[in-house]
Scaffold this motif. Structure first.
Motif, PDB file in Angstrom:
ATOM      1  N   ASP A   1       1.623   5.159  -5.188  1.00 41.79           N
ATOM      2  CA  ASP A   1       1.626   5.994  -6.396  1.00 41.79           C
ATOM      3  C   ASP A   1       1.953   7.456  -6.111  1.00 41.79           C
ATOM      4  OD1 ASP A   1       0.951   3.793  -7.924  1.00 41.79           O
ATOM      5  OD2 ASP A   1      -1.197   4.149  -7.734  1.00 41.79           O
ATOM      6  N   ASN A   2       1.976   7.837  -4.819  1.00 36.59           N
ATOM      7  CA  ASN A   2       2.223   9.244  -4.489  1.00 36.59           C
ATOM      8  C   ASN A   2       3.678   9.531  -4.134  1.00 36.59           C
ATOM      9  OD1 ASN A   2      -0.737   8.577  -3.585  1.00 36.59           O
ATOM     10  ND2 ASN A   2      -0.698  10.759  -4.043  1.00 36.59           N
ATOM     11  N   ALA A   3       4.474   8.503  -4.012  1.00 37.60           N
ATOM     12  CA  ALA A   3       5.869   8.700  -3.611  1.00 37.60           C
ATOM     13  C   ALA A   3       6.638   9.522  -4.642  1.00 37.60           C
ATOM     14  CB  ALA A   3       6.543   7.347  -3.393  1.00 37.60           C
ATOM     15  N   LYS A   4       6.493   9.180  -5.918  1.00 37.31           N
ATOM     16  CA  LYS A   4       7.210   9.935  -6.950  1.00 37.31           C
ATOM     17  C   LYS A   4       6.676  11.352  -7.074  1.00 37.31           C
ATOM     18  CE  LYS A   4       8.852   6.112  -9.819  1.00 37.31           C
ATOM     19  NZ  LYS A   4       8.834   5.477 -11.176  1.00 37.31           N
ATOM     20  N   ILE A   5       5.371  11.511  -6.860  1.00 38.65           N
ATOM     21  CA  ILE A   5       4.787  12.856  -6.905  1.00 38.65           C
ATOM     22  C   ILE A   5       5.438  13.730  -5.838  1.00 38.65           C
ATOM     23  CG2 ILE A   5       2.662  14.185  -6.555  1.00 38.65           C
ATOM     24  CD1 ILE A   5       1.109  11.771  -7.621  1.00 38.65           C
ATOM     25  N   PHE A   6       5.595  13.180  -4.642  1.00 36.37           N
ATOM     26  CA  PHE A   6       6.221  13.943  -3.562  1.00 36.37           C
ATOM     27  C   PHE A   6       7.657  14.295  -3.903  1.00 36.37           C
ATOM     28  CE2 PHE A   6       8.989  13.994   0.153  1.00 36.37           C
ATOM     29  CZ  PHE A   6       8.398  14.991   0.910  1.00 36.37           C
ATOM     30  N   GLN A   7       8.429  13.342  -4.365  1.00 28.63           N
ATOM     31  CA  GLN A   7       9.833  13.601  -4.663  1.00 28.63           C
ATOM     32  C   GLN A   7       9.982  14.678  -5.731  1.00 28.63           C
ATOM     33  OE1 GLN A   7      10.828   9.481  -5.517  1.00 28.63           O
ATOM     34  NE2 GLN A   7      12.016   9.317  -3.619  1.00 28.63           N
ATOM     35  N   ARG A   8       9.131  14.621  -6.741  1.00 21.93           N
ATOM     36  CA  ARG A   8       9.208  15.621  -7.812  1.00 21.93           C
ATOM     37  C   ARG A   8       8.823  17.008  -7.281  1.00 21.93           C
ATOM     38  NH1 ARG A   8       6.248  13.108 -11.102  1.00 21.93           N
ATOM     39  NH2 ARG A   8       4.256  14.144 -10.716  1.00 21.93           N
ATOM     40  N   ASN A   9       7.758  17.081  -6.500  1.00 26.30           N
ATOM     41  CA  ASN A   9       7.321  18.378  -5.974  1.00 26.30           C
ATOM     42  C   ASN A   9       8.265  18.919  -4.904  1.00 26.30           C
ATOM     43  OD1 ASN A   9       5.082  18.431  -7.645  1.00 26.30           O
ATOM     44  ND2 ASN A   9       3.711  17.529  -6.126  1.00 26.30           N
ATOM     45  N   PHE A  10       8.862  18.027  -4.127  1.00 23.30           N
ATOM     46  CA  PHE A  10       9.807  18.451  -3.092  1.00 23.30           C
ATOM     47  C   PHE A  10      11.021  19.131  -3.724  1.00 23.30           C
ATOM     48  CE2 PHE A  10      13.406  17.794  -0.239  1.00 23.30           C
ATOM     49  CZ  PHE A  10      12.888  18.172   0.988  1.00 23.30           C
ATOM     50  N   GLU A  11      11.538  18.524  -4.772  1.00 24.41           N
ATOM     51  CA  GLU A  11      12.719  19.082  -5.438  1.00 24.41           C
ATOM     52  C   GLU A  11      12.390  20.385  -6.160  1.00 24.41           C
ATOM     53  OE1 GLU A  11      13.899  15.895  -7.943  1.00 24.41           O
ATOM     54  OE2 GLU A  11      14.594  14.617  -6.279  1.00 24.41           O
ATOM     55  N   ALA A  12      11.150  20.545  -6.611  1.00 28.74           N
ATOM     56  CA  ALA A  12      10.776  21.742  -7.366  1.00 28.74           C
ATOM     57  C   ALA A  12      10.251  22.861  -6.478  1.00 28.74           C
ATOM     58  CB  ALA A  12       9.710  21.371  -8.408  1.00 28.74           C
ATOM     59  N   TYR A  13      10.128  22.612  -5.163  1.00 28.41           N
ATOM     60  CA  TYR A  13       9.531  23.602  -4.256  1.00 28.41           C
ATOM     61  C   TYR A  13      10.450  24.809  -4.097  1.00 28.41           C
ATOM     62  CZ  TYR A  13       7.134  25.501  -0.154  1.00 28.41           C
ATOM     63  OH  TYR A  13       6.461  26.317   0.715  1.00 28.41           O
ATOM     64  N   THR A  14       9.940  25.993  -4.381  1.00 33.61           N
ATOM     65  CA  THR A  14      10.761  27.220  -4.318  1.00 33.61           C
ATOM     66  C   THR A  14      10.047  28.339  -3.565  1.00 33.61           C
ATOM     67  OG1 THR A  14       9.849  27.953  -6.445  1.00 33.61           O
ATOM     68  CG2 THR A  14      11.920  26.696  -6.503  1.00 33.61           C
TER      69      THR A  14
ATOM     70  N   ALA B   1       2.076  16.675   3.050  1.00 30.21           N
ATOM     71  CA  ALA B   1       0.869  16.076   2.481  1.00 30.21           C
ATOM     72  C   ALA B   1       0.505  16.747   1.161  1.00 30.21           C
ATOM     73  CB  ALA B   1      -0.284  16.185   3.473  1.00 30.21           C
ATOM     74  N   ARG B   2       0.661  18.083   1.118  1.00 33.81           N
ATOM     75  CA  ARG B   2       0.318  18.809  -0.118  1.00 33.81           C
ATOM     76  C   ARG B   2       1.273  18.452  -1.255  1.00 33.81           C
ATOM     77  NH1 ARG B   2       1.513  24.193  -1.619  1.00 33.81           N
ATOM     78  NH2 ARG B   2       2.234  24.698   0.483  1.00 33.81           N
ATOM     79  N   LEU B   3       2.568  18.340  -0.955  1.00 32.39           N
ATOM     80  CA  LEU B   3       3.529  17.991  -2.005  1.00 32.39           C
ATOM     81  C   LEU B   3       3.316  16.567  -2.510  1.00 32.39           C
ATOM     82  CD1 LEU B   3       6.854  19.556  -0.637  1.00 32.39           C
ATOM     83  CD2 LEU B   3       5.251  20.513  -2.310  1.00 32.39           C
ATOM     84  N   ALA B   4       2.773  15.709  -1.650  1.00 32.29           N
ATOM     85  CA  ALA B   4       2.501  14.331  -2.059  1.00 32.29           C
ATOM     86  C   ALA B   4       1.137  14.166  -2.706  1.00 32.29           C
ATOM     87  CB  ALA B   4       2.607  13.406  -0.853  1.00 32.29           C
ATOM     88  N   ASP B   5       0.340  15.238  -2.691  1.00 30.22           N
ATOM     89  CA  ASP B   5      -1.023  15.196  -3.223  1.00 30.22           C
ATOM     90  C   ASP B   5      -1.850  14.142  -2.467  1.00 30.22           C
ATOM     91  OD1 ASP B   5      -3.155  15.965  -4.800  1.00 30.22           O
ATOM     92  OD2 ASP B   5      -2.674  14.562  -6.423  1.00 30.22           O
ATOM     93  N   VAL B   6      -1.723  14.169  -1.123  1.00 27.46           N
ATOM     94  CA  VAL B   6      -2.411  13.222  -0.253  1.00 27.46           C
ATOM     95  C   VAL B   6      -3.241  14.019   0.752  1.00 27.46           C
ATOM     96  CG1 VAL B   6      -2.087  11.465   1.536  1.00 27.46           C
ATOM     97  CG2 VAL B   6      -0.622  11.471  -0.486  1.00 27.46           C
ATOM     98  N   GLU B   7      -4.438  13.545   1.037  1.00 19.34           N
ATOM     99  CA  GLU B   7      -5.245  14.175   2.073  1.00 19.34           C
ATOM    100  C   GLU B   7      -4.506  14.122   3.407  1.00 19.34           C
ATOM    101  OE1 GLU B   7      -8.117  15.751   1.871  1.00 19.34           O
ATOM    102  OE2 GLU B   7      -8.330  15.427  -0.294  1.00 19.34           O
ATOM    103  N   ILE B   8      -4.640  15.183   4.196  1.00 24.85           N
ATOM    104  CA  ILE B   8      -3.901  15.259   5.452  1.00 24.85           C
ATOM    105  C   ILE B   8      -4.242  14.089   6.379  1.00 24.85           C
ATOM    106  CG2 ILE B   8      -5.590  16.745   6.592  1.00 24.85           C
ATOM    107  CD1 ILE B   8      -1.784  17.075   6.948  1.00 24.85           C
ATOM    108  N   ALA B   9      -5.501  13.664   6.377  1.00 29.45           N
ATOM    109  CA  ALA B   9      -5.897  12.534   7.227  1.00 29.45           C
ATOM    110  C   ALA B   9      -5.204  11.245   6.794  1.00 29.45           C
ATOM    111  CB  ALA B   9      -7.412  12.351   7.195  1.00 29.45           C
ATOM    112  N   ASP B  10      -5.071  11.028   5.485  1.00 29.87           N
ATOM    113  CA  ASP B  10      -4.389   9.836   4.985  1.00 29.87           C
ATOM    114  C   ASP B  10      -2.897   9.903   5.280  1.00 29.87           C
ATOM    115  OD1 ASP B  10      -6.756   8.782   3.993  1.00 29.87           O
ATOM    116  OD2 ASP B  10      -6.514   9.735   2.035  1.00 29.87           O
TER     117      ASP B  10
ATOM    118  N   TYR C   1       0.830  -1.204   0.000  1.00 25.24           N
ATOM    119  CA  TYR C   1       0.000   0.000   0.000  1.00 25.24           C
ATOM    120  C   TYR C   1       0.863   1.252   0.000  1.00 25.24           C
ATOM    121  CZ  TYR C   1      -3.561   3.388   1.349  1.00 25.24           C
ATOM    122  OH  TYR C   1      -4.408   4.478   1.366  1.00 25.24           O
ATOM    123  N   PHE C   2       2.000   1.183   0.673  1.00 27.10           N
ATOM    124  CA  PHE C   2       2.841   2.375   0.827  1.00 27.10           C
ATOM    125  C   PHE C   2       4.291   2.050   0.503  1.00 27.10           C
ATOM    126  CE2 PHE C   2       2.571   0.434   5.106  1.00 27.10           C
ATOM    127  CZ  PHE C   2       3.913   0.162   5.320  1.00 27.10           C
TER     128      PHE C   2
END
Length: 496
Positions: free
Chosen positions: A321-334, A286-295, A270-271
């Motif tokens: 499926d959200n792990a890569k989304i987080f990594q991409r958004n984390f690196e692009a966060y400015t 949670a926002r960078l991973a595109d995951v609801e805060i509760a999840d 699952y994770f």
């Protein structure tokens, strides 16, 4: 298609399976006990292969070439504990079966964690019904806290958690951490099974304590009685503990018999674990991973503060499926800092108001974010969560992340009092008489620390409420007790 193998041939398959990445779904489970599988020389059948009957097809000597799509089927195939049969089991079966909504909530909550637990049990060759134990402990709620202060889905007490290296400090509680608590729980269960040689007794010890079970066994041995789980005299909670697990096991083994529908839990992770390199706010992660805060919090329940300290929690769990989304958004966060909070260590024992002024917060906000009880002082060395200023670039250091604690001392309530100075009385003698500092007495009376008082002169002192009530001044003293009230002082005179 299924093929019947001899036990030795199974060992050969186990060796072949090891060429796949560890922990992949569908790895064959070749042992039904907790003991390691011995290495055997492969033996190949000399004659032609023969068809197998249904009974053989469901036995543990058959390895399925395709992994089960349903995790429940995988769990059933790993059942290895002897079944417990008693009226208490039947009673618990009826209790669970009559509450389908409760079972539905529990099993849906467990869907995030079960695959990982089953993987760990299979890796250790432990019975897979132990994956059902959190249903009994916490209904698979990683935030559960008992009245006895046990926490997490495996319900570790603080001291037991520390024994199994589950850190509990101002920033995290590993008793709630999915990976750490599962590792510790299985370590503990293996230890208990090694002590008692029986899974039912090991489970009783997990609930009641190994010392309690050991003493109960010794008592029965002395009396010439049996020493199995059902033979021991134990508290009602422990007496029901294994029957509860057996009841859940029976429902999972044959849900149709109990008119129960188990939600589909697919047999894949699952994770996955994602490394973080900077302190980061929980909401931002949670926002960078595109995951609801509760999840997000359900997967990272040990992060009970609004910020994750990377030095202490270098990994987070995210849906696959959200792990890569987080990594991409984390690196692009400015958009500035990842964390809006940091750690501050109190240099001395302070009131909450004094500490709040030093860190630029309101007293109410400092209390709220750090769960500071009323009427308490913050003791020196306590680590508090405070806003991270724009000029603070450094993340929290490792030694603080691993050892941060908060300690409080009761706030001392004082009363303003006046005493009559005796002949030859000085600031120092007054201070010694009431256990005060000379500097404080001098400050309250606007005199020097070396000053002397005239006989009968009124001297102001501030005494703790208990101390002022408990002290018995000499017959030559006349104390006026005054409650401290900033802005206005109301004096009440009392002659003794």
């Amino acid at each position: 298609m299924k093929i019947l193998f001899l036990a030795a041939t199974m060992a050969l398959l186990a060796g072949c399976a090891s060429t796949s990445p560890p922990g992949m779904p569908g790895d064959p489970v070749l042992s039904t006990s907790s003991a390691p599988v011995p290495a055997l020389t492969p033996v190949f059948p000399s004659g032609p292969l023969s068809p197998i009957d249904p009974a053989q097809a469901t036995s543990r000597t058959v390895v399925t070439l395709q992994p089960p799509a349903d995790l429940w089927a995988r769990i059933r195939s790993g059942f290895a504990m002897p079944n417990l049969q008693s009226e208490l089991v039947t009673d618990r079966e009826q209790w669970y079966a009559s509450r389908p909504d409760y079972i539905q909530r529990m099993t849906e909550r467990s869907s995030k964690y079960l695959f990982h637990i089953v993987e760990e049990l299979e890796r250790r060759n432990m019975p897979t019904e132990l994956a059902l134990l959190p249903y009994i402990e916490s209904a698979f709620n990683p935030q559960a806290v008992s009245t006895a202060k046990a926490a997490g889905m495996w319900q570790f007490m603080p001291a037991t958690g520390k024994y199994f290296d589950l850190k509990q400090n101002a920033f995290r509680d590993d008793r709630r951490d999915v990976l750490a608590s599962t590792r510790a729980a299985l370590d503990y269960l293996q230890k208990l099974h090694g002590m008692f040689g029986d899974w039912h007794l090991a489970l009783a010890a997990y609930n009641w304590g190994e010392g309690s079970v050991g003493r109960a066994i010794a008592k029965n041995q002395k009396l010439g009685l049996g020493t199995s789980y059902l033979d021991l005299r134990m508290p009602d909670e422990t007496r029901l503990y294994v029957p509860k697990l057996q009841a859940v096991k029976n429902i999972v083994a044959n849900p149709q018999a109990f008119q129960t529908d188990l939600p589909l839990i697919e047999n894949h992770p699952y994770f996955q674990q994602v490394r973080i390199t900077r302190d980061i706010d929980v909401a931002l992660a949670a926002r960078l991973a595109d995951v609801e805060i509760a999840d997000f919090k359900a997967l990272n329940p040990s992060a009970h503060r609004p910020v994750i300290i990377a030095a202490g929690t270098p990994h987070i769990l995210l849906p696959w499926d959200n792990a890569k989304i987080f990594q991409r958004n984390f690196e692009a966060y400015t958009q500035g800092q990842y964390a809006s909070w940091t750690a501050w260590t109190a240099p001395s024992t302070l009131s909450v108001g004094d500490a709040a002024r030093r860190v630029g917060m309101s007293e109410a906000d400092l209390r709220g974010i750090n769960n500071i009880p009323p009427r308490m002082l913050i003791k020196a060395g306590s680590t508090l969560l405070v806003p991270r200023g724009a000029k603070i670039d450094d993340d929290v250091a490792v030694h603080i992340a691993d050892n941060a604690q908060m300690a409080f001392a009761p706030e001392i309530v004082t009363r303003r009092s006046t005493v009559k100075a005796r002949k030859g009385e000085t600031v120092g003698s007054i201070a010694r008489r009431y256990g005060l500092s000379a500097a404080s007495v001098a400050d309250w009376n606007n005199v020097k620390a070396t000053a002397a008082f005239k006989p009968g002169q009124h001297v102001v002192v501030f005494l703790p409420v208990k101390a002022s009530g408990a002290r018995k001044p000499s017959a030559h003293s006349n104390i006026k007790a005054v409650r401290r009230n900033p802005g206005k002082t109301v004096i009440k005179s009392k002659k003794r």
